[in-house]
Design a protein around this motif. Structure first.
Motif, short mmCIF file in Angstrom:
data_model
loop_
_atom_site.label_atom_id
_atom_site.label_comp_id
_atom_site.label_asym_id
_atom_site.label_seq_id
_atom_site.Cartn_x
_atom_site.Cartn_y
_atom_site.Cartn_z
N LYS A 43 0.82 -1.21 0.00
CA LYS A 43 0.00 0.00 0.00
C LYS A 43 0.86 1.27 0.00
CE LYS A 43 -3.86 2.21 2.41
NZ LYS A 43 -4.91 1.98 1.42
N ILE A 44 1.86 1.31 0.88
CA ILE A 44 2.63 2.56 0.98
C ILE A 44 3.58 2.74 -0.21
CG2 ILE A 44 2.37 2.68 3.48
CD1 ILE A 44 5.27 1.80 3.81
N PHE A 45 4.05 1.65 -0.81
CA PHE A 45 4.85 1.78 -2.02
C PHE A 45 4.00 2.36 -3.15
CE2 PHE A 45 8.25 -1.70 -1.00
CZ PHE A 45 8.77 -0.87 -0.01
N ASP A 46 2.74 1.94 -3.23
CA ASP A 46 1.84 2.52 -4.23
C ASP A 46 1.62 4.01 -3.97
OD1 ASP A 46 1.50 0.20 -5.63
OD2 ASP A 46 -0.46 -0.30 -4.78
N LEU A 47 1.38 4.36 -2.70
CA LEU A 47 1.13 5.76 -2.34
C LEU A 47 2.31 6.66 -2.71
CD1 LEU A 47 -0.54 5.49 1.20
CD2 LEU A 47 -1.60 6.38 -0.88
N HIS A 48 3.53 6.15 -2.49
CA HIS A 48 4.72 6.96 -2.72
C HIS A 48 5.36 6.68 -4.09
CE1 HIS A 48 5.03 8.82 1.30
NE2 HIS A 48 4.46 7.71 1.72
N LYS A 49 4.65 5.88 -4.89
CA LYS A 49 5.14 5.54 -6.24
C LYS A 49 6.56 4.95 -6.21
CE LYS A 49 2.06 8.69 -8.68
NZ LYS A 49 1.12 8.73 -7.56
N VAL A 50 6.77 4.05 -5.25
CA VAL A 50 8.04 3.32 -5.16
C VAL A 50 7.92 2.09 -6.05
CG1 VAL A 50 9.58 2.03 -3.63
CG2 VAL A 50 8.50 4.14 -2.81
N GLU A 51 8.66 2.08 -7.14
CA GLU A 51 8.51 1.02 -8.13
C GLU A 51 9.60 -0.04 -7.96
OE1 GLU A 51 8.08 2.67 -12.02
OE2 GLU A 51 6.37 3.93 -11.43
N ILE A 52 9.34 -0.95 -7.03
CA ILE A 52 10.23 -2.09 -6.86
C ILE A 52 9.36 -3.33 -6.69
CG2 ILE A 52 12.23 -0.91 -5.87
CD1 ILE A 52 11.28 -1.57 -3.13
N ASN A 53 9.93 -4.48 -6.95
CA ASN A 53 9.20 -5.73 -6.78
C ASN A 53 9.03 -6.01 -5.29
OD1 ASN A 53 9.17 -8.79 -6.30
ND2 ASN A 53 8.71 -8.65 -8.48
N ILE A 54 7.78 -6.10 -4.86
CA ILE A 54 7.50 -6.24 -3.43
C ILE A 54 8.08 -7.53 -2.86
CG2 ILE A 54 5.22 -7.28 -3.79
CD1 ILE A 54 5.92 -4.74 -1.03
N GLU A 55 8.05 -8.61 -3.63
CA GLU A 55 8.59 -9.88 -3.14
C GLU A 55 10.10 -9.81 -2.95
OE1 GLU A 55 6.61 -12.16 -2.07
OE2 GLU A 55 4.86 -11.08 -2.84
N ASP A 56 10.78 -9.16 -3.89
CA ASP A 56 12.24 -8.97 -3.76
C ASP A 56 12.55 -8.16 -2.52
OD1 ASP A 56 12.54 -10.34 -6.12
OD2 ASP A 56 12.93 -8.57 -7.35
N PHE A 57 11.78 -7.10 -2.31
CA PHE A 57 11.99 -6.25 -1.14
C PHE A 57 11.77 -7.02 0.15
CE2 PHE A 57 10.12 -3.67 2.22
CZ PHE A 57 11.15 -2.77 2.46
N LEU A 58 10.63 -7.72 0.24
CA LEU A 58 10.29 -8.42 1.48
C LEU A 58 11.29 -9.53 1.80
CD1 LEU A 58 6.40 -8.67 1.16
CD2 LEU A 58 7.70 -7.20 2.72
N SER A 59 11.83 -10.17 0.76
CA SER A 59 12.77 -11.27 1.01
C SER A 59 14.03 -10.79 1.71
CB SER A 59 13.12 -11.99 -0.30
OG SER A 59 13.91 -11.16 -1.12
N VAL A 60 14.42 -9.54 1.45
CA VAL A 60 15.59 -9.00 2.17
C VAL A 60 15.17 -8.24 3.44
CG1 VAL A 60 17.01 -8.86 0.08
CG2 VAL A 60 15.73 -6.85 0.82
N TYR A 61 14.00 -7.61 3.40
CA TYR A 61 13.57 -6.80 4.54
C TYR A 61 13.28 -7.65 5.77
CZ TYR A 61 10.52 -4.05 7.55
OH TYR A 61 9.97 -3.43 8.65
N GLU A 62 12.62 -8.80 5.59
CA GLU A 62 12.16 -9.56 6.76
C GLU A 62 13.31 -10.00 7.68
OE1 GLU A 62 9.40 -12.50 5.29
OE2 GLU A 62 7.86 -10.98 4.90
#
Length: 228
Positions: free
Chosen positions: A29-48
């Motif tokens: 949701k917040i990536f959409d709001l801020h127009k952050v264009e990255i693959n959410i799965e790629d991000f979460l795999s490193v973020y978690e």
């Protein structure tokens, strides 16, 4: 095992409230709001894993709340080579907390187990999460009414596994350690922390991947109805 138990203490995140699922939806949701264009799965795999490491540092008083909120995002973006300004990181950090409680997935069996246990025991929460976020989660997920007391680390000034937070929670609940049991997903913070102050404890291994230890262990919440 549980004949003398009168009080059941739960952790919240990763134990009742499905943090991983709700967090992932919040980032979407917040990536959409801020127009952050990255693959959410790629991000979460490193973020978690980075987030878990920062929470460990936070428990150990090695980072502040502000450093946790900024650092986990900064490090995750750096890891996937996404260039994010400090302003964007701070805006995302703030919006993440604002929107996190708008998603309220709980683990399978949560309400059935709470209905069952609340008729037999007095239920409580002990959480290291931030006070404002945890209160919103409990209210929005319709769980708050199950719990007689909610103890969070900001009230006490220390975090699990520090004995002070468990002793504070016991006093708050008017409960004796010998009559109490703790259920949580962290072997260090929840299970050993509780055992060290005289509570019984059950490890909720929700990912079903940590077999090698001597603690009581469940992999789904419904198993509590057989134990308690």
């Amino acid at each position: 095992m549980t004949n003398n138990i009168k009080h059941v203490f739960f952790d919240l995140d990763h134990t009742l409230w499905d943090f991983d699922k709700n967090s992932g939806l919040t980032f979407g949701k917040i990536f959409d709001l801020h127009k952050v264009e990255i693959n959410i799965e790629d991000f979460l795999s490193v973020y978690e894993p980075i987030n878990l490491r920062y929470w460990k540092l936070y428990r150990e008083e090695k980072v502040t709340k502000a450093q946790l909120r900024y650092g986990r995002l900064k490090e995750a973006f750096d890891t996937i080579d996404f260039s994010a300004s400090d302003k964007l990181i701070n805006d995302l950090s703030k919006d993440y907390i604002s929107y996190l409680s708008s998603f309220n997935h709980v683990f399978e069996g949560t309400y059935d187990v709470l209905n069952y246990l609340s008729k037999r025991y007095t239920l409580h929460i002990i959480t290291n999460g931030f006070e404002e976020a945890q209160e919103k989660k409990l209210v929005a997920s319709n769980m708050k009414h199950y719990f007689e007391t909610v103890t969070n680390s900001e009230m006490v000034g220390v975090k699990k596994p520090n004995p002070k937070i468990f002793n504070f929670a016991l006093q708050n609940a008017n409960a004796k350690p010998s009559e109490s049991i703790m259920i949580g997903d962290s072997l260090e913070a929840d299970v050993q922390g509780a055992i060290d102050v005289g509570l019984d404890a059950i490890y909720f291994d929700y990912k079903n991947q940590n077999y090698y230890h001597n603690y009581k262990r469940i992999t789904n919440l419904s198993a509590l109805q057989d134990i308690l």
